[in-house]
Write an enzyme that holds these catalytic residues in place. Structure first.
Site, PDB file in Angstrom:
ATOM      1  CD  GLU A   1      39.309 -64.961  45.651  1.00  0.00           C
ATOM      2  OE1 GLU A   1      39.900 -64.935  44.558  1.00  0.00           O
ATOM      3  OE2 GLU A   1      39.315 -65.929  46.340  1.00  0.00           O
TER       4      GLU A   1
ATOM      5  CG  MET B   1      28.616 -49.071  44.872  1.00  0.00           C
ATOM      6  SD  MET B   1      27.209 -50.121  44.333  1.00  0.00           S
ATOM      7  CE  MET B   1      26.958 -50.130  42.735  1.00  0.00           C
ATOM      8  NE  ARG B   2      37.092 -50.528  46.082  1.00  0.00           N
ATOM      9  CZ  ARG B   2      37.902 -50.096  45.545  1.00  0.00           C
ATOM     10  NH1 ARG B   2      37.917 -49.432  44.394  1.00  0.00           N
ATOM     11  NH2 ARG B   2      39.165 -50.674  45.865  1.00  0.00           N
TER      12      ARG B   2
ATOM     13  NE  ARG C   1      39.421 -55.481  42.986  1.00  0.00           N
ATOM     14  CZ  ARG C   1      38.347 -54.752  42.767  1.00  0.00           C
ATOM     15  NH1 ARG C   1      37.650 -54.135  43.336  1.00  0.00           N
ATOM     16  NH2 ARG C   1      38.330 -54.444  41.490  1.00  0.00           N
TER      17      ARG C   1
ATOM     18  N   GLY D   1      22.937 -45.613  51.672  1.00  0.00           N
ATOM     19  CA  GLY D   1      22.941 -46.296  53.164  1.00  0.00           C
ATOM     20  C   GLY D   1      21.499 -46.700  53.771  1.00  0.00           C
ATOM     21  CB  SER D   2      18.279 -47.377  52.522  1.00  0.00           C
ATOM     22  OG  SER D   2      18.355 -48.462  51.636  1.00  0.00           O
ATOM     23  CG  ASN D   3      19.970 -52.743  52.217  1.00  0.00           C
ATOM     24  OD1 ASN D   3      19.252 -53.221  52.531  1.00  0.00           O
ATOM     25  ND2 ASN D   3      20.188 -52.146  50.938  1.00  0.00           N
TER      26      ASN D   3
ATOM     27  CG  ASN E   1      26.662 -57.991  48.606  1.00  0.00           C
ATOM     28  OD1 ASN E   1      26.526 -56.765  48.925  1.00  0.00           O
ATOM     29  ND2 ASN E   1      26.312 -58.299  47.104  1.00  0.00           N
TER      30      ASN E   1
ATOM     31  CG  HIS F   1      22.543 -58.521  43.738  1.00  0.00           C
ATOM     32  ND1 HIS F   1      23.588 -57.571  43.141  1.00  0.00           N
ATOM     33  CD2 HIS F   1      21.712 -58.955  42.452  1.00  0.00           C
ATOM     34  CE1 HIS F   1      23.220 -57.435  41.696  1.00  0.00           C
ATOM     35  NE2 HIS F   1      22.328 -58.288  41.484  1.00  0.00           N
TER      36      HIS F   1
HETATM   37  C1  GRF Z   1      20.758 -52.088  47.143  1.00  0.00           C
HETATM   38  O1  GRF Z   1      19.640 -52.159  46.267  1.00  0.00           O
HETATM   39  C2  GRF Z   1      21.672 -53.183  47.368  1.00  0.00           C
HETATM   40  O2  GRF Z   1      20.845 -54.403  47.246  1.00  0.00           O
HETATM   41  C3  GRF Z   1      22.564 -52.909  46.334  1.00  0.00           C
HETATM   42  O3  GRF Z   1      22.694 -51.490  46.132  1.00  0.00           O
HETATM   43  C4  GRF Z   1      21.649 -50.951  46.889  1.00  0.00           C
HETATM   44  C5  GRF Z   1      22.176 -50.026  48.018  1.00  0.00           C
HETATM   45  O4  GRF Z   1      21.082 -49.412  48.664  1.00  0.00           O
HETATM   46  N1  GRF Z   1      23.746 -53.553  46.536  1.00  0.00           N
HETATM   47  P1  GRF Z   1      21.503 -48.853  50.057  1.00  0.00           P
HETATM   48  O5  GRF Z   1      22.717 -47.812  49.919  1.00  0.00           O
HETATM   49  O6  GRF Z   1      21.419 -49.672  51.096  1.00  0.00           O
HETATM   50  O7  GRF Z   1      20.361 -47.621  50.314  1.00  0.00           O
END
Ligand code: GRF
Length: 200
Positions: free
Chosen positions: A141, A89-90, A64, A12-14, A106, A108
């Site tokens: 998608e 992660m989906r 899903r 959850g850091s983002n 999103n 990445h």
């Molecule tokens: C991040 O590296 C993001 O780019 C990827 O999954 C990771 C999630 O990290 N999709 P966090 O859960 O936000 O810390």
């Protein structure tokens, strides 16, 4: 001010970086909910402690489409206008994309279209690229394939391990996610083909 909802599956850091940006006045948005598909992960408690309305909607053993329908229902209840995937992660279903057209973003940890999918940092190291980075993009998608909003480049050092590289990329992720949300929420952009053009 627009309502955003964040979907997350991990640390959850983002999610917390976006919340910090809002709380510190760097992003003009209202975080109306965060939804995890993995009940019991520690970031849920941490999100609640940060005052975020946090929900768990387990995806375990559920098709899903069915899971997405529950998530869409919750997002609608909270009046979410922009959905931010942050370590979610989906893959989202076609129905999900139709529910929020051009309103799902999103982040990445690579310079897409290089190294989509899991373990992007390891893929970059294994391939031997000298520059990698991170990408904020619209979600469709296909996995990690939507139009690109913003990217940041990071040099790969000879001494890098997966962990050290991931840590440097993550710092940039936290920075550009807020920046990208500022662009998207400004509504001053349009899409030409695959290109997201920021209107002057
Ligand atoms: C991040 O590296 C993001 O780019 C990827 O999954 C990771 C999630 O990290 N999709 P966090 O859960 O936000 O810390």
């Amino acid at each position: 001010m627009k309502n955003i909802g964040v979907l997350f599956s991990g640390r959850g850091s983002n999610l917390f970086a976006i919340k910090d940006s809002i709380d510190q006045g760097r992003l003009d948005a209202n975080m109306v909910c965060a939804i995890s598909n993995r009940p019991g992960i520690p970031s849920i408690e941490a999100a609640i402690a940060r005052g975020i309305a946090t929900y768990s909607i387990s995806s375990k053993g559920i098709a899903r489409e069915e899971h997405d329908r529950e998530v869409i229902k919750q997002l609608r209840k909270c009046d979410v206008e922009l959905v931010c995937l942050a370590g979610y992660m989906r893959l989202v279903s076609a129905e999900f994309c139709r529910a929020f057209p051009d309103r799902i973003v999103n982040i990445h940890p690579s310079l897409l279209p290089a190294f989509p999918g899991l373990n992007a940092q390891k893929q970059a190291l294994d391939h031997g690229v000298k520059i990698t980075g991170c990408t904020v993009h619209f979600v469709n998608e296909e996995l990690d394939a939507g139009a690109i909003i913003l990217q940041a480049a990071i040099p790969v050092c000879d001494s890098d391990t997966e962990e050290s590289l991931a840590a440097r990329i993550l710092k940039e992720e936290h920075r550009i996610y807020t920046e990208a949300l500022r662009i998207v929420l400004s509504e001053r952009w349009h899409i030409e083909g695959r290109r997201v053009i920021v209107d002057q």
